[in-house]
Design a protein around this motif. Structure first.
Motif, PDB file in Angstrom:
ATOM      1  N   TYR A 138     -12.214  -6.715  -6.516  1.00  0.00           N
ATOM      2  CA  TYR A 138     -12.794  -5.401  -6.224  1.00  0.00           C
ATOM      3  C   TYR A 138     -12.028  -4.293  -6.953  1.00  0.00           C
ATOM      4  O   TYR A 138     -12.628  -3.394  -7.561  1.00  0.00           O
ATOM      5  N   SER A 139     -10.703  -4.372  -6.904  1.00  0.00           N
ATOM      6  CA  SER A 139      -9.874  -3.356  -7.547  1.00  0.00           C
ATOM      7  C   SER A 139     -10.003  -3.402  -9.064  1.00  0.00           C
ATOM      8  O   SER A 139     -10.057  -2.355  -9.729  1.00  0.00           O
ATOM      9  N   SER A 159      -8.425  -2.737  -0.078  1.00  0.00           N
ATOM     10  CA  SER A 159      -9.581  -3.626   0.072  1.00  0.00           C
ATOM     11  C   SER A 159      -9.171  -5.004   0.588  1.00  0.00           C
ATOM     12  O   SER A 159      -9.885  -5.621   1.393  1.00  0.00           O
ATOM     13  N   ALA A 160      -8.004  -5.492   0.151  1.00  0.00           N
ATOM     14  CA  ALA A 160      -7.507  -6.767   0.679  1.00  0.00           C
ATOM     15  C   ALA A 160      -7.185  -6.649   2.166  1.00  0.00           C
ATOM     16  O   ALA A 160      -7.439  -7.586   2.946  1.00  0.00           O
ATOM     17  N   CYS A 200       0.824  -1.209   0.000  1.00  0.00           N
ATOM     18  CA  CYS A 200       0.000   0.000   0.000  1.00  0.00           C
ATOM     19  C   CYS A 200       0.858   1.259   0.000  1.00  0.00           C
ATOM     20  O   CYS A 200       0.657   2.158  -0.831  1.00  0.00           O
ATOM     21  N   PHE A 239      -6.416  -2.343  -4.530  1.00  0.00           N
ATOM     22  CA  PHE A 239      -6.159  -3.759  -4.275  1.00  0.00           C
ATOM     23  C   PHE A 239      -5.660  -3.981  -2.854  1.00  0.00           C
ATOM     24  O   PHE A 239      -6.212  -4.798  -2.093  1.00  0.00           O
ATOM     25  N   GLY A 266      -9.630  -8.446  -2.781  1.00  0.00           N
ATOM     26  CA  GLY A 266      -8.989  -7.179  -3.132  1.00  0.00           C
ATOM     27  C   GLY A 266      -8.728  -7.060  -4.623  1.00  0.00           C
ATOM     28  O   GLY A 266      -8.966  -6.004  -5.228  1.00  0.00           O
ATOM     29  N   SER A 319     -10.423  -6.758   4.106  1.00  0.00           N
ATOM     30  CA  SER A 319     -10.895  -8.143   4.161  1.00  0.00           C
ATOM     31  C   SER A 319     -10.080  -8.948   5.166  1.00  0.00           C
ATOM     32  O   SER A 319     -10.621  -9.753   5.931  1.00  0.00           O
ATOM     33  N   TRP A 338      -6.969 -11.703  -0.310  1.00  0.00           N
ATOM     34  CA  TRP A 338      -6.200 -11.177  -1.439  1.00  0.00           C
ATOM     35  C   TRP A 338      -7.044 -11.209  -2.722  1.00  0.00           C
ATOM     36  O   TRP A 338      -7.021 -10.261  -3.523  1.00  0.00           O
TER      37      TRP A 338
END
Length: 302
Positions: free
Chosen positions: A143-144, A97-98, A61, A94, A140, A101, A137
């Protein structure tokens, strides 16, 4: 063109050195946790396996946003390529959001460890842990991919200046044609359902955890249980508070300087602070880091 962090050369260089210090601290903290968990056999447990994944996500990130900002500040430029902008949007979404989660999965880990300790080995075996981490993972990535493809398929009608130090979807949507916003609406619904679902799961897990802890007869057992949960709860609170303020703050508070500060709080502070939150009161992690230090000193002296 990304947002200029400063108008004068001296302030640009100051921002470069500040970001470099933050970036190195994040690399050091997350790198040490990853190394300790990977090398120390005593840390090969579900909790530390998820912590290893969290450290890797934090590294990814912060590496998505800060290096480009540092390069622009150092070379006195604001430019980023279209492909580079799309890559930043994809990887930032990615990893974020991962991580969300994974924090949800980690709340389940703490719930089982405290609420159902006798079933901990069964419910969180090695295969189950790998499956849950892979699901985080994978979520993410999916979603990404949805958001990035949808956002960068929109026509841009309002220039090429992104009012942020990295590319993010809210700023990209400001550049797109207004009639194209409807294409993002269904993804916004998915985002709300995803975020709210994870939030509700975390809250319910901790309600059960606190209920179980308060039933423990021994004060020592209560303290030990709380000490394993508080770092995760602190990380979740930091993640959710900065993210909520970044994307749901009132429009009256929105300005270029405020958006910049909030973006730094959301994208830079959690990946840097998380390793210190987890290692501050974790004796097992401290012992593992001391062992690694002794091994390195021995190899250097020999």
């Amino acid at each position: 063109l990304l947002l200029a962090l400063a108008d004068t050369r001296q302030l640009q260089l100051l921002h470069f050195w500040l970001f470099l210090g933050i970036y190195l601290a994040a690399l050091l903290g997350n790198g040490l946790i990853s190394t300790a968990v990977a090398c120390d056999q005593s840390l090969h447990t579900p909790m530390y396996f998820f912590l290893l994944n969290l450290a890797l996500l934090d590294l990814g990130c912060i590496s998505t946003t800060l290096p480009k900002a540092m390069a622009n500040a150092l070379w006195d430029t604001r430019a980023i390529s279209y492909a580079g902008c799309a890559a930043q949007v994809f990887f930032f979404l990615f990893f974020i959001s991962a991580e969300y989660s994974l924090l949800t999965v980690m709340s389940y880990d703490r719930f089982v460890a405290i609420y159902k300790p006798l079933k901990y080995g069964t419910l969180l075996g090695s295969r189950a842990c790998v499956t849950m981490a892979a699901a985080a993972w994978g979520t993410g990535f999916f979603y990404s991919m949805l958001h990035t493809v949808n956002t960068f398929s929109l026509p841009l009608c309002h220039g090429n200046v992104v009012n942020q130090f990295f590319c993010e979807i809210p700023q990209m949507l400001k550049l797109s044609c207004s009639q194209s916003f409807l294409r993002e609406f269904w993804l916004l619904v998915v985002s709300i359902l995803f975020s709210f679902g994870c939030f509700v799961f975390i809250v319910l897990s901790y309600m059960q955890i606190f209920k179980a802890v308060l039933r423990m007869p021994s004060e020592h057992s209560q303290h030990k249980a709380f000490s394993t949960c508080l770092p995760h709860l602190a990380v979740v609170s930091l993640f959710l508070s900065t993210g909520t303020f970044a994307y749901l703050k009132p429009s009256s508070l929105s300005s270029a300087s405020m958006d910049l500060v909030v973006a730094v709080l959301f994208s830079v502070v959690p990946p840097t602070v998380n390793p210190f939150i987890y290692s501050m009161r974790n004796q097992e992690l401290k012992d593992a880091l001391r062992t690694i230090k002794r091994i390195l000193e021995y190899k250097r002296n020999s």
